[in-house]
Design an enzyme around this catalytic site. Structure first.
Site, mmCIF file in Angstrom:
data_model
loop_
_atom_site.group_PDB
_atom_site.id
_atom_site.type_symbol
_atom_site.label_atom_id
_atom_site.label_comp_id
_atom_site.label_asym_id
_atom_site.label_seq_id
_atom_site.Cartn_x
_atom_site.Cartn_y
_atom_site.Cartn_z
ATOM 1 N NE ARG A 123 -3.840 -0.177 2.115
ATOM 2 C CZ ARG A 123 -4.741 0.059 3.052
ATOM 3 N NH1 ARG A 123 -4.815 -0.725 4.118
ATOM 4 N NH2 ARG A 123 -5.559 1.077 2.936
ATOM 5 C CG ASP A 316 -13.420 1.562 5.038
ATOM 6 O OD1 ASP A 316 -12.630 1.670 4.080
ATOM 7 O OD2 ASP A 316 -13.143 1.956 6.191
HETATM 8 C C1 S3P Z 1 -9.562 5.296 8.135
HETATM 9 C C2 S3P Z 1 -9.607 6.058 6.997
HETATM 10 C C3 S3P Z 1 -9.951 5.496 5.670
HETATM 11 C C4 S3P Z 1 -10.614 4.132 5.784
HETATM 12 C C5 S3P Z 1 -9.906 3.239 6.753
HETATM 13 C C6 S3P Z 1 -9.891 3.857 8.136
HETATM 14 C C7 S3P Z 1 -9.200 5.944 9.409
HETATM 15 O O1 S3P Z 1 -8.749 5.347 4.924
HETATM 16 O O2 S3P Z 1 -10.673 3.505 4.518
HETATM 17 O O3 S3P Z 1 -10.529 1.971 6.828
HETATM 18 O O4 S3P Z 1 -9.378 5.318 10.480
HETATM 19 O O5 S3P Z 1 -8.732 7.092 9.381
HETATM 20 P P1 S3P Z 1 -8.101 6.566 4.069
HETATM 21 O O6 S3P Z 1 -7.592 7.583 4.988
HETATM 22 O O7 S3P Z 1 -7.014 5.900 3.262
HETATM 23 O O8 S3P Z 1 -9.225 7.075 3.222
#
Ligand code: S3P
Length: 437
Positions: A123, A316
């Site tokens: 990632r 999500d």
């Molecule tokens: C999250 C932010 C989101 C989400 C992840 C949890 C968080 O990701 O998809 O499951 O706890 O801040 P991104 O910041 O990559 O959008």
């Protein structure tokens, strides 16, 4: 490998407590570790991702313990008071864990080496490193800005004003957590608002955070004080049994204590537009977050165009929405989802392939999915490659509760990263999820 098969059933029933919110659980452990004194956390999600963050915080010198009554106690060291980990910090599958802790480590004057499992090592981390470099941290990362990576924390941290180029609560939070140990004011500007748990919890621990529209400001070097914290239920996990009830005949399922924070509630809005019978009752505030009990009943759904600007509030939830769309009359268009390609798996590709393998007409777009629903006529019968992604596995086990033929997922172990009680809850509700032959 542990493959699992979902068989068609009628009638899912019951009332269940939602598991603790994953995003809030990570933040509770981190901020508890950066606060002075004791933080007692009830309702912490005991999923693999959060347990990885608990281990990491111990490596950084905080005391993190599970008490006999199931609550957790964190004894923090104060902002700037963490110590250098003596070994590599391995966040396993936890993207939130590693990205937020990179922010924390970026303004502590020592070197940290972070790694993770095969999925996390694929990632992108550059999105977090770019602003943190501007705050004085130095990074050495694997090819393509990936894990494993080394953070040399800034000795003289600088505050930053940063406009986040992609909608990401993780990037926003990494900058804010780094800004905690920088003098002056750190400002994050969001083009699209994303979940605000870091902002809310920082205030809960005594920091000064102001939010004016898209501009979030944090006064650096506050004294955070340990505080009691109740973690609300995770809407992203609750989504699976609720959608299962919507698409399965003769069902009524209630999930209690779910966070209905507007920045997380896009799925409920979308399902309501699709004609879902969803009751959101008993709205209250718990642990500073709006929560409610949500009841879903079998529903005749219709396809919708999901507004792309809604994506951050349900990012999500698209995998399980795509399952709901397979059972809806007509076409559901989901766009603006480029970020889904860099989650635990490429979720656009994984959903498209899994739906196609189960006889659902689906078109994969660069930034989304188009699903042609056929209520009452979803074939199933396929085996789905989950790419070790918990939400892909749970989504297709939900599909198999209502498709004509059983649906098999190639692996279910990763479900424990976010929802260790999934199989138990579904079985109690009446689902047949069996170990695959
Ligand atoms: C999250 C932010 C989101 C989400 C992840 C949890 C968080 O990701 O998809 O499951 O706890 O801040 P991104 O910041 O990559 O959008």
């Amino acid at each position: 490998m542990a493959a699992r098969t979902a068989h068609r059933i009628t009638g899912l029933h019951g009332r269940y407590a939602a598991p603790g919110d994953k995003s809030i659980s990570h933040r509770a452990l981190m901020l508890g570790g950066l606060a002075v004194g004791e933080t007692r956390i009830s309702g912490l999600l005991e999923g693999e991702d959060v347990l990885a963050t608990a281990r990491a915080m111990r490596q950084f010198g905080a005391s993190v313990e599970r008490d006999g009554d199931g609550a957790w106690t964190v004894r923090g060291v104060g902002v700037g008071g963490l110590r250098a980990p003596s070994d590599v910090v391995d966040l396993a599958n936890a993207g939130t864990g590693v990205r937020l802790l990179m922010g924390v480590a970026a303004t502590h004057p020592f070197t940290t080496v972070f790694t993770g499992d095969a999925s996390l090592r694929r990632r992108p981390m550059e999105r977090v490193m770019a602003p943190l470099r501007q705050m004085g941290a130095r990074f050495t990362a694997a090819e393509g800005g990936r894990l494993p990576l080394t953070v040399e924390g800034a000795r003289m941290p600088l505050p930053l004003r940063y406009e986040v180029p992609v909608p990401s609560a993780q990037v926003k939070s990494a900058v804010m957590l780094a800004g905690l140990n920088a003098p002056g004011r750190t400002i994050v500007v969001e083009r699209q608002r994303t979940r605000d748990h870091t902002e809310n919890m920082l205030r809960h621990f005594g920091a000064t955070v102001s939010v004016e529209g898209a501009v979030i400001s944090l006064d650096g070097q506050p004294e955070l004080r340990g505080a009691a914290l109740a973690v609300p239920g995770d809407p992203s996990s609750a989504a699976f049994p609720l959608v299962a009830a919507l698409v399965t005949e003769g069902s009524e399922v209630t999930v209690t204590g779910i966070s209905v924070n507007p920045l997380r509630a896009g799925l409920f809005e979308t399902l309501a537009e699709m004609g879902a019978s969803l009751d959101i009752a008993n709205r209250r505030i718990e642990g500073g977050e709006p929560v409610a009990d949500v009841t879903a009943r079998s529903s005749s759904l219709r396809g919708v165009d999901v507004p792309p600007e809604r994506a951050p509030s349900m990012i999500d939830e698209y995998p399980v929405l795509a399952v709901a769309a397979a059972f809806a009359e007509g076409r559901t268009v989901m766009r603006g989802l480029g970020e889904l390609r860099v989650k635990e798996s490429d979720r656009i590709a994984a959903m498209a392939a899994g739906l196609a393998a189960n006889g659902v007409a689906v078109e994969e777009l660069e930034d989304g999915l188009v699903v042609e629903g056929r209520p009452g006529d979803v074939a199933g019968g396929g085996t789905v490659e989950t790419f070790m992604d918990h939400r892909i596995a749970m989504s297709f086990l939900v599909l198999g509760c209502a498709s004509r033929e059983p649906v098999t997922v190639d692996e279910d172990a990763m479900i424990a990263t976010s929802f260790p009680g999934f199989a138990g809850l579904m079985a109690a509700a009446g689902a047949r999820l069996e170990a695959a032959a």
